[in-house]
Structure formats: C-alpha cells, structure tokens
Design an enzyme around this catalytic site. Structure first.
Site, short mmCIF file in Angstrom:
data_model
loop_
_atom_site.label_atom_id
_atom_site.label_comp_id
_atom_site.label_asym_id
_atom_site.label_seq_id
_atom_site.Cartn_x
_atom_site.Cartn_y
_atom_site.Cartn_z
N ARG A 38 25.76 23.86 123.76
CA ARG A 38 25.82 22.47 124.25
C ARG A 38 24.54 21.72 123.87
O ARG A 38 24.59 20.56 123.45
CB ARG A 38 26.01 22.47 125.77
N LYS A 57 23.69 15.80 127.02
CA LYS A 57 22.76 16.10 128.10
C LYS A 57 21.38 15.66 127.59
O LYS A 57 20.54 16.48 127.23
CB LYS A 57 22.82 17.58 128.46
N GLU A 87 32.36 12.08 137.72
CA GLU A 87 31.63 13.27 138.17
C GLU A 87 30.58 12.82 139.18
O GLU A 87 30.52 11.64 139.54
CB GLU A 87 30.97 13.98 136.99
#
Ligand code: PXG
Length: 290
Positions: A52, A152, A185
């Site tokens: 990721r 991220k 989220e």
C-alpha cells in the site's frame, strides 16, 4: 533506554532523529505513511502495508530508493534494535529536502525514510465492552479526484478537521460521508454494518484498510456470512443490527449509537465479538515473523 529511530538507513537516538525544515513532508504534507502493528514477534500483514505504501508513493511519484524487501528488512531491524515484540510502527516516507516552492523537482536528493517503533497505546477497555457513541461530521471525505482516500499521504488535514468536529461533539470518532452523501469511513478507521446475516462496508471513498480486508476475509471464510462492498447511507447504518469500526490501532471496536440513534439493541453485538476473537487469533500468525 532511549528509542532508536530508523532515519535514512541508520538507527539513531530519538534526540538525534531530525529532518530539515525544508523537508517537503514538513512543508507540504508531501509524503506517505503507514501505521503498522507487531504482535508477539509477528508484524501483521507487513507485506500488505508495504504494498500500500509503494502504491501511494507510485501515484505521488516518490522514489523510496529501497526495494520492498529492503523496506521490510528496515522495519524488522528497527523492531529488533528496540527489543520490541509487540509494537506500533510508524513508517514515514517524504519526498525529501527541497527549498521554498512546492515544485517537487526542487527535491533533488533522496526521499527521507523514518521508522518509529514504540509500545502501543491501547484504547480504553470500556470502549470494547460498552461500544462507542459517534456522530457524522460536516467535513466530507476528500473527493477521489482531488486527493484519493486510497492514498495514505502525510496530508491528513481532511481527517484532522473531522476529528476536531468529533472532539467538539465530545465523541471519540466521526463518520465522514463522501461527496455524494454516502458513508465513507471514520477519521482513522473503516466502518462496517451487519444486518440479516450480511456484512457490509463502503465500496468507495475510503482507504482500503488492512484490518478491513482481514475482517472481510474472516467474516466470509469463518462465519460464512455474505460480505458486500456497497454504497451505504446513514439511514442504513441507523437501522443496522450491529456497527463496528476497524483499524490497526483499534482492531475491531463496536459502535452502539450514531447521531443519537441506538444501533440494534444498543449493546455490542455477537458478530462483532466473534470477529474480534477471530482477528486476535489471526494477527499472531499472519505476517512477517522476526
Ligand atoms: N481509514 C483511514 C483514513 C485511516 O487512516 C484506516 C482507515 C484503517 O486502516 P488499517 O490499514 O489501519 O486497517 C486508517 C488507518 C491514528 C492513526 O493515529 C490511524 C490510522 C493509521 C495511523 C494512525 O489515529 N488509521
């Protein structure tokens, strides 16, 4: 003993672990990070975290200068240097030192790579027993074509603004909606709902959490539940039997009240507890052993 921090290939004392004020991560949030956890000498799904991280860096066009294998070795080295078997690990990659001006071409040197491993601070036990009360906040999650929530990146201002709204409301987490009004989220956790034997979690507008993926797999394989990634409205959440959040720090945490509405019986539900138990069993097996 002072913590040893990994900084660009060296382990240095906490007091010496410094980056330049010209670092682009500092000046612009121009970098990427991962929050990772080690359980009893196993770094849970470290490969997935590194994958990721490298996807974020690829989109941001940041070259870490390390292969994935070298990055994994650096995480393990940091844990060993600090004698930690259970830990929270923060891995940060910034574009490196530039000068004033946002053009990334100003960063001519290498990326800055920082790995901090420390004892984990756990959420209070009551949160798991009693469940959380949370609210939906006005700050919407970043539009995917502005800053994709899959990245991220070090730019967490969207989430921090939402967290401020949660703090102002006196609750520990906040639900963020996407630009169309669907549930996305929370500020640092993914969200799930359970109803009629179906486990659902938002399809879009959220980070693809590593805990989320593990929980989806456990619900399908071990509990034989139907697991779906769908659009979810607040109305559907309010009328769910169970709601819970997932994240590296929180693991699985039940939610019993949202925007003043009780969820199910108002107590944490059986599916949440079963999944948390299954998750605890898997974290010590599924990852990089050291
Ligand atoms: N959504 C967002 C926006 C996150 O930042 C998650 C979901 C859960 O993903 P994982 O892969 O952890 O299951 C995260 C990760 C903090 C903190 O200090 C929170 C995260 C990471 C690092 C630190 O609260 N959340």
């Amino acid at each position: 003993m002072s913590l040893k921090i990994y900084l660009n290939g060296k382990l240095v004392a906490r007091e010496e672990a410094r980056v330049s004020v010209f670092d682009h991560g500092f000046l612009y949030g121009d970098g990427a990070f991962e929050g990772i956890r080690a359980y009893a000498g196993v770094v849970f799904r470290l490969q997935a975290h590194i994958d990721r991280l490298y996807e974020t860096c690829h989109t941001m066009m940041i070259d870490t200068g390390l292969t994935k294998r070298e990055m994994i070795a650096a995480v393990v080295e940091t844990l060993k240097a600090n004698g930690l078997t259970d830990a929270y690990i923060r891995l940060v990659v910034t574009r490196g030192d530039g000068d004033l001006g946002l053009d990334p071409r100003k960063c001519r040197g290498a990326a800055n790579i920082i790995i901090i491993a420390d004892k984990i601070t756990l959420y209070p036990g009551e949160f798991y027993k009693a469940g959380l009360t949370i609210v939906t906040v006005p700050t919407v999650r970043n539009h995917p074509e502005a800053i994709n929530p899959q990245l991220k990146s070090l730019n967490y201002l969207n989430n921090i603004l939402a967290k401020i709204e949660a703090n102002n409301a006196g609750v520990p987490e906040a639900i963020m909606l996407d630009g169309s009004g669907y549930v996305a989220e929370c500020t640092g956790d993914n969200i799930f709902m359970v109803k009629d034997g179906v486990v659902r979690t938002p399809l879009q507008g959220r980070l693809r959490g590593i805990t989320r993926e593990a929980v989806m797999e456990l619900a399908a394989a071990k509990l034989k539940l139907d697991v779906q990634e769908t659009f979810i409205t607040r109305h559907e959440l309010y009328n769910a039997e169970e709601v819970f959040l997932t994240g590296t720090a929180a693991e699985l945490i039940p939610v019993v009240k949202i925007d003043g509405r009780l969820i199910g019986t108002g107590k944490p539900g059986p599916v949440t507890f079963k999944l948390l138990k299954l998750f605890h069993a898997v974290v010590r097996r599924d990852g990089v052993k050291f």
